[in-house]
Write a protein that holds these residues in place. Structure first.
Motif, short mmCIF file in Angstrom:
data_model
loop_
_atom_site.label_atom_id
_atom_site.label_comp_id
_atom_site.label_asym_id
_atom_site.label_seq_id
_atom_site.Cartn_x
_atom_site.Cartn_y
_atom_site.Cartn_z
N ALA A 277 -11.65 29.90 -22.18
CA ALA A 277 -11.21 28.35 -21.73
C ALA A 277 -12.28 27.79 -20.83
CB ALA A 277 -9.83 28.28 -21.51
N TYR A 280 -15.46 27.21 -22.44
CA TYR A 280 -15.39 25.89 -22.96
C TYR A 280 -15.68 24.73 -22.23
CZ TYR A 280 -13.77 28.25 -27.53
OH TYR A 280 -13.92 28.96 -28.46
N ALA A 294 -10.44 24.00 -25.11
CA ALA A 294 -10.00 24.56 -23.84
C ALA A 294 -8.48 24.27 -23.61
CB ALA A 294 -11.04 24.17 -22.78
N ILE A 297 -6.05 26.60 -25.33
CA ILE A 297 -5.95 27.85 -24.46
C ILE A 297 -5.18 27.88 -23.15
CG2 ILE A 297 -7.26 29.64 -23.47
CD1 ILE A 297 -9.49 29.09 -25.54
N TYR A 298 -5.47 26.65 -22.50
CA TYR A 298 -4.68 26.48 -21.25
C TYR A 298 -3.29 26.38 -21.53
CZ TYR A 298 -9.32 26.18 -18.78
OH TYR A 298 -10.51 26.21 -18.33
N SER A 314 -4.46 27.52 -14.87
CA SER A 314 -4.46 27.13 -16.28
C SER A 314 -3.79 25.71 -16.01
CB SER A 314 -3.73 27.87 -17.04
OG SER A 314 -4.40 29.01 -17.35
#
Length: 672
Positions: A277, A280, A294, A297-298, A314
């Motif tokens: 992430a 990205y 990104a 994913i976070y 995150s």
């Protein structure tokens, strides 16, 4: 039976079927007991477990385990491998202290014949790396030669060549390293060896500024043998960092994705996801399509809150994305993450971009010094090569605005239609030339500048070249400005070169190159009279600041101090609006080193009280809370040393009363 033969039997047995354990024999040719066999088997399994920690990047944990095992191990047969493993882990901790420790341990073990023959090649290879790490180049060369001379098989010979190339890289003989590695890469038939050689060759290309070749090479390696990295997290993540640093994040992503495919442990999966992430996000500024990737994913990483070590970060990066989408105000982000410096700068960067989009150019220029403090990696993260790139956009738009206000419009209209001969005649009238160029400097117009440049660039007139250089700088045409600077060099008029000095400073500064600035400051040191002659030019303040930092790096401490003091005097003289009390704090530091505590106090007080001119009025400078905490703390310590208890208490109280800072010095005050 010699020990080497026993060891070979052991190695075969450890990796063979259980039925072959009867092959273990001792020095007296008697069969080893079942207990000892079990101990050897358990020890080997334990070593394998430690190596698993290394592959997963858990180096500290691996070190702890190997040290415990070495201290408890009673089996001579395992001592060699344990020493080697211990030293390998110390090397991978990547500190000089640990490398020194490993170097001493491994060299002693080799000299005392504690390293078995089968481990000797790996020991020599590691020892070369350790010697390089601690800058013992001659000793590294000795062991590199040992590898080539002590082993007859072709594969070992290749490792000797690799070791030699590694030494060349350390000594900056990049071309020699490249020559060796390219030859071995062509000749080897082993995919594993080819990958190892290519890994070193990549580093050589990067160091030799052959980025295109490095990219092409690593792209081929990943296509043919990506598992060389993917099967070892330590190697993989080390390579990922190198690729990102070299501006090759898309190749790094290939490795991270393969790591994710291979990962089975939740911690590893989350770690690789987090790195993916972040990578990205490194791309998102230039290629917006990566930001949603990104973001996804976070969001996945913050689903599990309990025991999730990636939750806070995150969540923070997710907030950054939402801010960049325009759904969070930058000031809200700055407040929410007041203790996170990187988020403070990201909020500042978004504020700048918002102001740019809204056309608030004057606000941007007022805040220029603050925006210029944004770290370059954060600027890149938002899709710009530098802050200056944004200022170029601002300047261009401001010029459009000023043109609409008709400032110098009549002169510009004349310049667009006048003949070349008439323009050349203006050179003979110095007042006319000055007025024309002063107007162009007041309102830089690209078209007028282009016409003037085409007409005057061959005039061989130093005064004109200097004007054109200044206008080129205002229009961000630094290549043109540099060309005019070179023309002034050819004319060689000392008076003109003196007038041009600080504009040359701007040109070299715009190159954004350490080498170019060093070249300029060497020029400055050879022409001290130019510095003196430009005392009344406001640019001297920026010059002094950069020159001071340069002299510090050159360890010219006395000269650096002189420049710092001149900068201090010039700021006061020109009533420059300097946001930071950096100069006064530096002078106070020097004063304290000389035990001149009263003088140090004077500078610190100046840092607090010096007024600056803003909108025609004299006002106190705005100072960051962090800087206030620093000054109050330093003053308090001086008062404490002077036994001025009330003043000491007053400074500590002021420091403690600061609200919008959580700096180191504020924390120190709070403890007092």
């Amino acid at each position: 039976m010699n020990k080497i033969y026993i060891l070979l039997i052991l190695v075969v047995s450890l990796y063979g079927k259980k039925d072959f354990y009867y092959s273990f024999v001792g020095d007296d040719l008697t069969q080893i007991s079942q207990l000892k066999k079990d101990q050897i088997k358990a020890g080997t399994a334990r070593i394998a477990e430690i190596r698993r920690f290394i592959k997963e990047g858990l180096i500290e944990q691996a070190l702890k385990q190997v040290e415990i095992f070495r201290n408890s191990n009673k089996l001579d047969i395992l001592k060699s491998e344990l020493i080697l493993l211990n030293c390998e882990i110390l090397y991978k901790l990547d500190t000089k202290k640990r490398a020194l420790e490993a170097d001493a341990m491994l060299e002693k073990a080799i000299n005392n014949s504690q390293i078995n023959q089968v481990n000797l090649l790996e020991a020599y290879k590691l020892l070369v790396l350790l010697k390089i790490k601690i800058n013992k180049i001659k000793e590294a060369q000795y062991y590199a030669k040992k590898i080539e001379e002590s082993f007859d098989d072709p594969k070992s010979k290749v490792y000797g060549k690799i070791a030699k190339a590694q030494i060349y890289l350390k000594t900056r003989a990049y071309r020699k390293a490249i020559k060796i590695l390219k030859k071995e890469l062509v000749n080897t038939t082993s995919l594993e060896v080819a990958t190892i050689v290519a890994d070193e060759l990549y580093d050589a290309y990067i160091l030799n500024k052959q980025k295109d070749k490095a990219y092409e090479l690593v792209e081929k390696v990943l296509k043919k043998n990506i598992d060389y990295y993917a099967n070892d997290s330590y190697k993989a993540l080390k390579k990922v960092k190198k690729l990102i640093k070299a501006g090759m994040p898309k190749l790094a992503i290939k490795i991270i994705k393969r790591l994710l495919q291979n990962a089975t442990q939740t911690d590893s999966i989350d770690n690789f996801k987090f790195i993916l992430a972040n990578t990205y996000m490194d791309l998102a500024g230039y290629e917006p399509k990566y930001m949603p990737m990104a973001k996804k994913i976070y969001k996945e990483l913050i689903q599990v809150k309990k025991g999730n070590k990636y939750f806070k970060r995150s969540k923070m990066y997710l907030d950054e994305i939402i801010m960049r989408e325009g759904k969070f105000d930058p000031q809200m982000i700055a407040t929410k993450y007041s203790n996170v410096e990187s988020m403070q700068y990201k909020a500042l960067m978004q504020e700048l971009l918002n102001a740019l989009e809204d056309g608030k150019y004057e606000q941007i220029m007022r805040m220029k010094k603050i925006y210029s403090t944004i770290y370059e990696p954060i600027v890149h993260r938002f899709g710009y090569d530098s802050i200056k790139q944004i200022y170029d956009i601002v300047n261009a738009r401001m010029i459009e605005y000023y043109l609409k206000t008709n400032q110098c419009q009549q002169l510009n209209n004349v310049l667009k239609s006048v003949s070349d001969k008439a323009l050349l005649l203006l050179i003979e009238d110095k007042n006319a030339t000055k007025n024309m160029f002063d107007c162009m400097i007041e309102l830089p117009d690209k078209r007028s500048y282009t016409i003037a440049k085409n007409v005057y660039s061959k005039a061989k007139n130093g005064e004109v070249y200097l004007y054109l250089e200044r206008i080129a700088i205002l229009l961000n045409r630094y290549k043109d400005a540099f060309a005019f600077s070179q023309k002034l060099d050819m004319i060689g008029n000392p008076d003109l070169l003196s007038k041009e000095f600080l504009y040359r400073f701007l040109i070299y500064g715009h190159k954004n190159s350490k080498y170019s600035m060093e070249k300029f400051f060497e020029y400055a040191r050879k022409n001290q009279e130019f510095i003196y002659n430009n005392q009344n030019n406001p640019l001297i303040i920026d010059f002094y600041y950069e020159y001071y930092l340069y002299l510090l790096k050159q360890q010219e401490d006395d000269e650096a101090y002189d420049i710092l003091y001149k900068l201090y005097q010039k700021q006061k003289e020109m009533k420059a609006r300097v946001y930071s009390p950096f100069v006064e704090m530096e002078l106070a530091r020097y004063a304290k080193l000389d035990d001149k505590y009263d003088l140090a106090l004077k500078y610190l007080k100046d840092g607090l009280k010096i007024k600056r001119i803003r909108d025609g009025k004299s006002v106190n400078r705005d100072i960051k809370q962090d800087d206030l905490a620093h000054i109050y703390y330093e003053m308090a310590k001086i008062y404490e040393y002077q036994n001025k208890k009330n003043k000491y208490k007053n400074m500590i109280k002021r420091c403690k009363n600061l609200k919008d800072t959580d700096s180191f010095y504020k924390k120190m005050c709070d403890k007092l």
